[in-house]
Structures are given as structure tokens and as C-alpha cells.
Design an enzyme around this catalytic site. Sequence first.
Site, PDB file in Angstrom:
ATOM      1  N   SER A 137       4.132   8.474  -2.655  1.00  0.00           N
ATOM      2  CA  SER A 137       4.468   7.076  -2.386  1.00  0.00           C
ATOM      3  C   SER A 137       3.309   6.411  -1.671  1.00  0.00           C
ATOM      4  O   SER A 137       2.509   7.072  -0.993  1.00  0.00           O
ATOM      5  CB  SER A 137       5.725   7.000  -1.511  1.00  0.00           C
ATOM      6  OG  SER A 137       5.909   5.693  -0.986  1.00  0.00           O
ATOM      7  N   TYR A 151      10.759  10.232   5.824  1.00  0.00           N
ATOM      8  CA  TYR A 151      10.366  10.003   4.436  1.00  0.00           C
ATOM      9  C   TYR A 151       8.844   9.969   4.333  1.00  0.00           C
ATOM     10  O   TYR A 151       8.249  10.630   3.473  1.00  0.00           O
ATOM     11  CB  TYR A 151      10.960   8.690   3.930  1.00  0.00           C
ATOM     12  CG  TYR A 151      10.559   8.350   2.521  1.00  0.00           C
ATOM     13  CD1 TYR A 151      11.188   8.941   1.433  1.00  0.00           C
ATOM     14  CD2 TYR A 151       9.544   7.419   2.269  1.00  0.00           C
ATOM     15  CE1 TYR A 151      10.821   8.643   0.129  1.00  0.00           C
ATOM     16  CE2 TYR A 151       9.171   7.104   0.975  1.00  0.00           C
ATOM     17  CZ  TYR A 151       9.812   7.714  -0.089  1.00  0.00           C
ATOM     18  OH  TYR A 151       9.433   7.409  -1.367  1.00  0.00           O
TER      19      TYR A 151
END
Length: 293
Positions: A137, A151
Site C-alpha cells: 500500500s 495496518y
Amino acid sequence: MSVVLITGCSSGIGLETALAFARRGDTAYASMRDPARGTGLRERADAEGLAVEVPALDVTDDSSVVSAVRAVERRQGAIDVLVNNAGIAGSGPVETIPAERARAVLETNLWGPVRTIRAALPAMRARGAGVIVNVSSVAARVPAMPYNGFYAAGKSALGALSESLAWELAPFGIRVVCVEPGFFRTGIAAKAWAEPAAGPYRADHRWVNDFFARNGEAGGGDPAVVGEAIARAAHDSASPLHVLVGDDARAYVDLARRAGDHEGWVTVATGIVESVAGSRPGSAAAATRAEAS
């Protein structure tokens, strides 16, 4: 034509990645924890006349991973491309997020790829060929946002793992690619950024949630763009290790680079969030606005 095993294909990027490979004539194994959730994928594939297999694979379970990998190897002789897409998000303050939730994020987003890589590598090494694509990401390329710590930690670790793997595996003829999307409409944010629990972080957490809800699911791009980028990188022997996907991802990385350090990024990122979700609770701007009202 390649044999491709993809994890986390019930929706979003995984689903679109399976279709992107199948459109190229590849044999796509679009795995998911519960194949019953593959109805949407099957319908899309049938409508385009594409052949897509939907095996069961739970990346958090060692035996499930090994069983799925061996089944594909037995049937096809080899796995040419492994795409580690399965992932979850977990929103919450480092201090108060439930420990089991934080562990689940890392178990899926970091240890899940480790399991599939370890299962697939022996056969790839024996053949002297293979491609591993890890879906990280843009969160791994900029300083971590508040309430997004676990995350971001998992995705950053996956990026570092990809770099190490690329060096280790190059002598065996195996390529590694780390794809880093920006905001796309995948449904992951809706599952993670729920109404914050009562506590000292609630107002601030809600402010960040509002940004992700508006900028992510509502304003994000088509996940088919990421699926095509993954398939393209897997087939391109000249692909770089790190592949940013999305104009926003490239813009955020450029802004972080120009900000120079964490303190500079906090100022920049706060402005970005405030442009979408209003002034940060407790900030001078918020206090001034409250007094004026």
C-alpha cells in the site's frame, strides 16, 4: 500462458486481478477463505467467457495454504505467479485497539504472504523461474497515519520483506514485485473504519475515519486499475520492484519526499485530512471556529 495463484479474491483488487490475468489467457486460481463468496467473481468470469478456478485458501492457516498450493502444483505442474493480495485493515489507537484485532491484521497482512511464499518457493526454485507479487500500500511509502498504525506496520514490513526476497531469489531466476496502490474502492476501509469506541481518542479517531470514508471508498479509483497493473508487472521482466498505482499514491509519495521528515509530513498530512474532514478536533482552528459559533 502462466499459472497464477491469487489470494483474497472474493472482492476488490483480488477479484479484478483474477479477471485481468484470465483475460491475458493465463490460468487463474482465484483463492479465498470461503469459495461460497465467489459468486460475483464467477458471474463476471462467465459473462466474459473466462475460465477462473476458485479454490479455498485461508492465509492464516498453515495447512490450508500448503494444501491449496500443492493442489495447484499437482494439477498444473507449477505455479508461475503467486499474488499475495489477501489483506484486512484494523483501525484504532495503539493504546486501546483490542490486541486480538491488531494481531489479526499482522497475521493476515504479513504472515499470510510469508506462508504462501514458503509453500510456493521450493517448486519455483527447482524450476529456476517464478514471480511473486506482494500487494502492499502507499501507506508503506509515507509516514503512518494516526489510528492506522498496525495496518501501516504490516504493509511496511511486507515492503521490506519484498526487498529482501528480491535479493535472495534473483540467483534462482525468481522475480519479486511489490505493488503499492493508493485509494481504491475495495471495501476494506468500510470494514476497518467503524464508529470509534468511547474514550480519550474518540473525536480525533472519528475525524480520521471521516477522511478515509470520504477519500477512500467514496472517492477511490476502480480496483480494476490495480488488477491490470498487477498482471502487467507480473508479465514484465523489466518491472521495478516497487510499483505505485494511482495518481494519488504518486502524489502522496512526492509530498512526503518534499516534506522531508516526520514533523514536516504531519503538517502536510494534517492539511490534507482537514481539507476533506474539517479541522482536527482540539486544534486551534477548531477552537476558533467553535468560539465563533
